[in-house]
Design a protein around this motif. Structure first.
Motif: not given
Length: 497
Positions: A289-300, A321-325, A469-478
């Motif tokens: 797979g790939n580590y970039d998300p297909d979409f990033i979204f926000g709603f208010h 996807k992200i490497y869950n160390e 994991l709080d995925l909000d904290q990570f933008t890299d692959a790991s």
């Protein structure tokens, strides 16, 4: 002028008294070393802003740098930017359709140089050995004619609103080119070098972003406002160097965020293959797979009823996807919550009963679901494609220690394919309830013009497929390690006099 200095000391010969880590406690004393780098960049910058009738805007910038870290014949480089925007609804009478319409376009280019002393190879001094100072050469071949590296980006957008600004959207298409970069290209070791410094590596990123706003209901007592945002962008490998077609596992034209990992060997039905009770790893890496998300979204969302306003915000990622160390290290240390089971308990009871026979006469009770190879042969090409497969299989029946299967160096959960997890998540970012004091009450008080009290909650809900994991904290692959996320509650009081 930029100047860098680095001074450090190391102990030699070990410590006189074990456990006391001071320079004075070194057997052979402390050895010091100081390094100094200097770099100078001269720059010229110009900026022009033009405005025509307050509806057409043009901005121009230009910068020229001269860097001491580049060759004399290539050390001066120019990079401009330009942006143009126009309020079309002010240029023409289109009020029957648009309340507001603006178009924009921009382009920017940025240049870069090298760190100091990268143009020529020189001898490097090492630490003292046997009373002598060793000298060695750099394993990278330098290029005395290297050129600056550049990155450029362009953006095109439209901001449109309808029905007296009660409905609107902002759409943006953007394009970025990162390169030609200065990078280290792998070189056959027979050349005497491991890499050489060249210009060439180029990436492209394309993406879109859409923001929608709406005010579906608007009365004296009640209003409802909505806004939502979604974006998508991916990075692609455009060029490497001359006629080279792949950079690692990534080929020209493909996405640059691919994940290639070691996986298990499988039978034709997809069952994991085992040997001696443990999973067999595939020597050929696999694209999962790939580590970039297909979409990033926000709603208010915001609701107001008389003097009470309620609002909340959601955001998240879709796919990637992200490497869950963190999960990997929990399995490695035997502290993952799923490792608390009957097989591990049986292993512990066996150890207490007979420590000397643990792992020798006692081999464990866990039998992993899967198969073993009983005969035949698998033939594949260099890319892992099956040429022929005559293997025969039987169920795995070999018991092992649960920790050996789950958390040891060659175990199931420490194999990369099992450690990558989905980046998809949804977070309830905040909820706010506000009460605005009525004007009649404020008049009685006399001192206040406006006043409100709000109850605020942040990080109230988090849904994710990734463990711990709080995925909000990570933008890299790991994921690496993280600061624990917190759920916050508060009260805000605002007043104006």
């Amino acid at each position: 002028m930029q100047e860098y200095k680095d001074s450090y000391m190391t102990t030699h010969g070990g410590l006189i008294v074990p456990g006391i880590y001071t320079f004075q406690n070194a057997v052979e004393g402390a050895k010091g070393k100081t390094e100094k780098w200097e770099k100078e960049v001269g720059s010229f910058y110009a900026n022009v802003n033009l405005d025509y009738k307050n509806y057409l805007f043009l901005n121009l910038t230009g910068r020229m740098d001269k860097s001491s870290t580049l060759p004399i014949n290539n050390n001066t480089y120019f990079y401009p930017s330009v942006s143009l925007s126009g309020v079309i609804s002010d240029m023409f009478d289109i009020s029957s359709v648009f309340s507001y319409l603006r178009a924009r376009a921009s382009y920017a280019r940025v240049g870069g140089d090298l760190d100091p002393y990268q143009l020529k190879s020189a001898y490097i001094t090492g630490d003292l050995w046997n009373g002598q100072t060793p000298l060695y050469t750099n394993d990278e071949l330098k290029d005395a004619n290297i050129k600056p590296e550049f990155s450029s980006s362009a953006e095109f957008g439209v901001d449109a609103r309808f029905f007296n600004n009660r409905l609107g959207f902002d759409f943006c298409y953007f394009f970025a080119k990162d390169g030609p970069q200065i990078f280290s290209l792998s070189t056959p070791s027979s050349s005497g070098y491991e890499t050489r410094l060249v210009n060439g590596l180029t990436y492209k990123r394309r993406g879109i972003e859409l923001t929608l706003t709406a005010n579906p209901v608007q009365t004296n007592d009640f209003s409802w406002n909505i806004s939502g945002n979604i974006s998508k962008s991916h990075r692609y490998l455009e060029k490497i160097y001359e006629d080279i077609q792949n950079y690692g596992y990534i080929r020209k034209g493909e996405r640059a965020d691919q994940i290639w990992v070691q996986d298990f060997m499988y039978d034709p039905d997809g069952q994991v293959i085992y040997k001696d009770g443990l999973p067999v790893r595939d020597p050929i890496k696999k694209h999962i797979g790939n580590y970039d998300p297909d979409f990033i979204f926000g709603f208010h969302n915001q609701f107001r009823f008389k003097n009470v306003t309620v609002s909340f915000s959601l955001d998240g990622n879709i796919s990637g996807k992200i490497y869950n160390e963190i999960a990997m290290n929990l399995w490695k240390s035997g502290r993952h919550e799923d490792s608390d089971n009957e097989w591990r308990l049986a292993d512990w009871e066996a150890y207490k009963a007979n420590p000397e026979g643990y792992g020798i006469s006692y081999k464990g009770t866990f039998v992993a679901p899967g198969v073993v190879v009983t005969g035949g042969e698998l033939k594949r090409d260099a890319d892992g494609n099956v040429i022929s497969d005559t293997r025969t299989f039987a169920p795995n029946t070999t018991p092992v220690l649960y920790q050996a299967w789950a958390g040891s160096s060659n175990s199931y959960y420490r194999t990369e394919s099992q450690t990558y997890q989905s980046r998809t998540y949804v977070k309830l970012r905040d909820v706010t309830i506000t009460y605005n004091l009525p004007s009649s009450l404020l008049k009685k008080i006399g001192l206040l013009r406006t006043a409100s009290i709000s109850v605020v909650g942040r990080n109230l809900l988090y849904l994710s497929k990734a463990d711990f994991l709080d995925l909000d904290q990570f933008t890299d692959a790991s994921s690496a390690l993280q600061t624990p996320s917190t759920r916050n509650f508060g009260i805000n009081i605002n007043a104006t006099f």
